[in-house]
Design a protein around this motif. Sequence first.
Motif, mmCIF file in Angstrom:
data_model
loop_
_atom_site.group_PDB
_atom_site.id
_atom_site.type_symbol
_atom_site.label_atom_id
_atom_site.label_comp_id
_atom_site.label_asym_id
_atom_site.label_seq_id
_atom_site.Cartn_x
_atom_site.Cartn_y
_atom_site.Cartn_z
ATOM 1 N N ALA A 1 0.834 -1.207 0.000
ATOM 2 C CA ALA A 1 0.000 0.000 0.000
ATOM 3 C C ALA A 1 0.866 1.253 0.000
ATOM 4 O O ALA A 1 2.014 1.240 0.446
ATOM 5 C CB ALA A 1 -0.920 -0.004 1.217
ATOM 6 N N TRP A 2 0.296 2.348 -0.477
ATOM 7 C CA TRP A 2 0.992 3.636 -0.500
ATOM 8 C C TRP A 2 0.734 4.448 0.763
ATOM 9 O O TRP A 2 1.407 5.454 0.997
ATOM 10 C CB TRP A 2 0.529 4.471 -1.692
ATOM 11 C CG TRP A 2 0.848 3.889 -3.031
ATOM 12 C CD1 TRP A 2 1.481 2.710 -3.306
ATOM 13 C CD2 TRP A 2 0.530 4.476 -4.298
ATOM 14 N NE1 TRP A 2 1.576 2.521 -4.663
ATOM 15 C CE2 TRP A 2 1.002 3.591 -5.299
ATOM 16 C CE3 TRP A 2 -0.107 5.650 -4.684
ATOM 17 C CZ2 TRP A 2 0.855 3.849 -6.660
ATOM 18 C CZ3 TRP A 2 -0.256 5.909 -6.043
ATOM 19 C CH2 TRP A 2 0.223 5.022 -7.015
ATOM 20 N N ALA A 3 -0.247 4.033 1.553
ATOM 21 C CA ALA A 3 -0.644 4.808 2.730
ATOM 22 C C ALA A 3 -1.053 3.860 3.847
ATOM 23 O O ALA A 3 -1.409 2.702 3.609
ATOM 24 C CB ALA A 3 -1.804 5.743 2.387
ATOM 25 N N GLY A 4 -1.013 4.390 5.073
ATOM 26 C CA GLY A 4 -1.410 3.598 6.223
ATOM 27 C C GLY A 4 -0.323 2.636 6.667
ATOM 28 O O GLY A 4 0.770 2.591 6.091
ATOM 29 N N PRO A 5 -0.607 1.861 7.703
ATOM 30 C CA PRO A 5 0.412 0.981 8.270
ATOM 31 C C PRO A 5 0.555 -0.320 7.503
ATOM 32 O O PRO A 5 -0.305 -0.693 6.704
ATOM 33 C CB PRO A 5 -0.146 0.697 9.670
ATOM 34 C CG PRO A 5 -1.635 0.679 9.446
ATOM 35 C CD PRO A 5 -1.889 1.773 8.429
ATOM 36 N N VAL A 6 1.659 -0.999 7.753
ATOM 37 C CA VAL A 6 1.737 -2.430 7.483
ATOM 38 C C VAL A 6 1.408 -3.109 8.804
ATOM 39 O O VAL A 6 1.879 -2.689 9.864
ATOM 40 C CB VAL A 6 3.115 -2.860 6.943
ATOM 41 C CG1 VAL A 6 4.238 -2.572 7.923
ATOM 42 C CG2 VAL A 6 3.103 -4.333 6.572
ATOM 43 N N THR A 7 0.548 -4.102 8.749
ATOM 44 C CA THR A 7 0.016 -4.742 9.948
ATOM 45 C C THR A 7 0.461 -6.194 9.977
ATOM 46 O O THR A 7 0.379 -6.894 8.966
ATOM 47 C CB THR A 7 -1.521 -4.660 9.956
ATOM 48 O OG1 THR A 7 -1.898 -3.277 9.982
ATOM 49 C CG2 THR A 7 -2.112 -5.369 11.164
ATOM 50 N N VAL A 8 0.932 -6.640 11.136
ATOM 51 C CA VAL A 8 1.411 -8.013 11.293
ATOM 52 C C VAL A 8 0.678 -8.664 12.458
ATOM 53 O O VAL A 8 0.534 -8.057 13.525
ATOM 54 C CB VAL A 8 2.928 -8.065 11.548
ATOM 55 C CG1 VAL A 8 3.407 -9.519 11.603
ATOM 56 C CG2 VAL A 8 3.687 -7.308 10.467
ATOM 57 N N ALA A 9 0.220 -9.886 12.243
ATOM 58 C CA ALA A 9 -0.433 -10.658 13.300
ATOM 59 C C ALA A 9 0.352 -11.930 13.560
ATOM 60 O O ALA A 9 0.972 -12.499 12.651
ATOM 61 C CB ALA A 9 -1.869 -11.001 12.913
ATOM 62 N N ALA A 10 0.323 -12.366 14.809
ATOM 63 C CA ALA A 10 0.913 -13.640 15.216
ATOM 64 C C ALA A 10 -0.146 -14.415 15.985
ATOM 65 O O ALA A 10 -0.831 -13.842 16.843
ATOM 66 C CB ALA A 10 2.149 -13.413 16.076
ATOM 67 N N VAL A 11 -0.286 -15.699 15.682
ATOM 68 C CA VAL A 11 -1.349 -16.524 16.264
ATOM 69 C C VAL A 11 -0.796 -17.899 16.617
ATOM 70 O O VAL A 11 -0.124 -18.534 15.791
ATOM 71 C CB VAL A 11 -2.528 -16.704 15.276
ATOM 72 C CG1 VAL A 11 -3.596 -17.628 15.875
ATOM 73 C CG2 VAL A 11 -3.139 -15.366 14.901
ATOM 74 N N ILE A 12 -1.085 -18.354 17.831
ATOM 75 C CA ILE A 12 -0.817 -19.743 18.214
ATOM 76 C C ILE A 12 -2.159 -20.448 18.345
ATOM 77 O O ILE A 12 -2.982 -20.093 19.196
ATOM 78 C CB ILE A 12 -0.057 -19.846 19.545
ATOM 79 C CG1 ILE A 12 1.266 -19.092 19.482
ATOM 80 C CG2 ILE A 12 0.194 -21.319 19.895
ATOM 81 C CD1 ILE A 12 2.031 -19.077 20.799
ATOM 82 N N LEU A 13 -2.393 -21.424 17.483
ATOM 83 C CA LEU A 13 -3.602 -22.240 17.565
ATOM 84 C C LEU A 13 -3.333 -23.469 18.432
ATOM 85 O O LEU A 13 -2.187 -23.909 18.553
ATOM 86 C CB LEU A 13 -4.035 -22.689 16.169
ATOM 87 C CG LEU A 13 -4.505 -21.592 15.215
ATOM 88 C CD1 LEU A 13 -4.747 -22.173 13.830
ATOM 89 C CD2 LEU A 13 -5.765 -20.908 15.737
ATOM 90 N N PRO A 14 -4.380 -24.038 19.032
ATOM 91 C CA PRO A 14 -4.180 -25.275 19.794
ATOM 92 C C PRO A 14 -3.601 -26.372 18.901
ATOM 93 O O PRO A 14 -4.013 -26.526 17.749
ATOM 94 C CB PRO A 14 -5.596 -25.642 20.252
ATOM 95 C CG PRO A 14 -6.366 -24.368 20.195
ATOM 96 C CD PRO A 14 -5.779 -23.577 19.064
ATOM 97 N N GLY A 15 -2.650 -27.115 19.416
ATOM 98 C CA GLY A 15 -1.991 -28.147 18.623
ATOM 99 C C GLY A 15 -2.763 -29.448 18.592
ATOM 100 O O GLY A 15 -2.228 -30.510 18.932
ATOM 101 N N THR A 16 -4.018 -29.365 18.183
ATOM 102 C CA THR A 16 -4.882 -30.545 18.175
ATOM 103 C C THR A 16 -5.016 -31.164 16.794
ATOM 104 O O THR A 16 -5.641 -32.206 16.645
ATOM 105 C CB THR A 16 -6.287 -30.170 18.670
ATOM 106 O OG1 THR A 16 -6.804 -29.117 17.842
ATOM 107 C CG2 THR A 16 -6.232 -29.681 20.112
ATOM 108 N N ALA A 17 -4.458 -30.516 15.788
ATOM 109 C CA ALA A 17 -4.506 -30.995 14.402
ATOM 110 C C ALA A 17 -5.929 -31.103 13.866
ATOM 111 O O ALA A 17 -6.178 -31.816 12.900
ATOM 112 C CB ALA A 17 -3.785 -32.330 14.254
ATOM 113 N N GLN A 18 -6.870 -30.380 14.468
ATOM 114 C CA GLN A 18 -8.216 -30.395 13.913
ATOM 115 C C GLN A 18 -8.294 -29.453 12.723
ATOM 116 O O GLN A 18 -7.494 -28.521 12.586
ATOM 117 C CB GLN A 18 -9.237 -29.982 14.969
ATOM 118 C CG GLN A 18 -9.230 -28.492 15.302
ATOM 119 C CD GLN A 18 -10.285 -28.124 16.326
ATOM 120 O OE1 GLN A 18 -10.119 -28.369 17.513
ATOM 121 N NE2 GLN A 18 -11.370 -27.538 15.857
#
Length: 215
Positions: free
Chosen positions: A34-51
């Motif tokens: 993008a030319w404007a606004g932020p770059v946004t980064v997310a980090a997520v840990i899901l339960p390790g249940t392999a569902q």
Amino acid sequence: MPVPSTTPDWAFEREHWRRGHFRVAGVDEAGRGAWAGPVTVAAVILPGTAQDYPFRDSKQLSAAQREDYAAEVRRVALSWAVEHAWPDEIDRLNILGATHAAALRAIARLDPPPQALVTDYLRLRTPLPLSAPPKADALSYSVAAASLLAKTGRDQLMAELDAQYPGYGFAAHKGYGAPAHRAALAQLGVSGTHRRSYAPIARLLSGETGPLRLL
């Protein structure tokens, strides 16, 4: 390396699980081009249940689907965090450096903390075991989940910036180089949330004439 599939699965996470790293964080960004606004980064840990989850790369979903699935990510995740790098940081560090900085901030906020990472080709400087395949948002459930939080979080901010800087159409084009955005820049000039180091914006600020071109 796991064989890519057409929908996300747990292949990259399983590589880390086999080594005893059960809290695997997926990391993804939105808004790098993008030319404007932020770059946004997310980090997520899901339960390790392999569902199986319905999560997909956010680019494959409608806005309504993204919002619904993002709410589900927040509900089921062991931990999640979203961070932003704003234009001043992008202009100071460059887009790659700012993206990495925001990613490391998001990872540092995870509680419980991750034991390993899967990113969408972000080769972060971290002591944690790291898998960084291209197109990981379409291959890994954890990265797909992160892509949903990054995209919806950034879209919300762009709607707020649309109200703060009326006339640019940020809520519609999200700061990318769409024709309506180029027309608004030609009429209104550069706003306080534009990335001044990006070539089309830098040309405007330098007084160059001629049509704005895409990066």
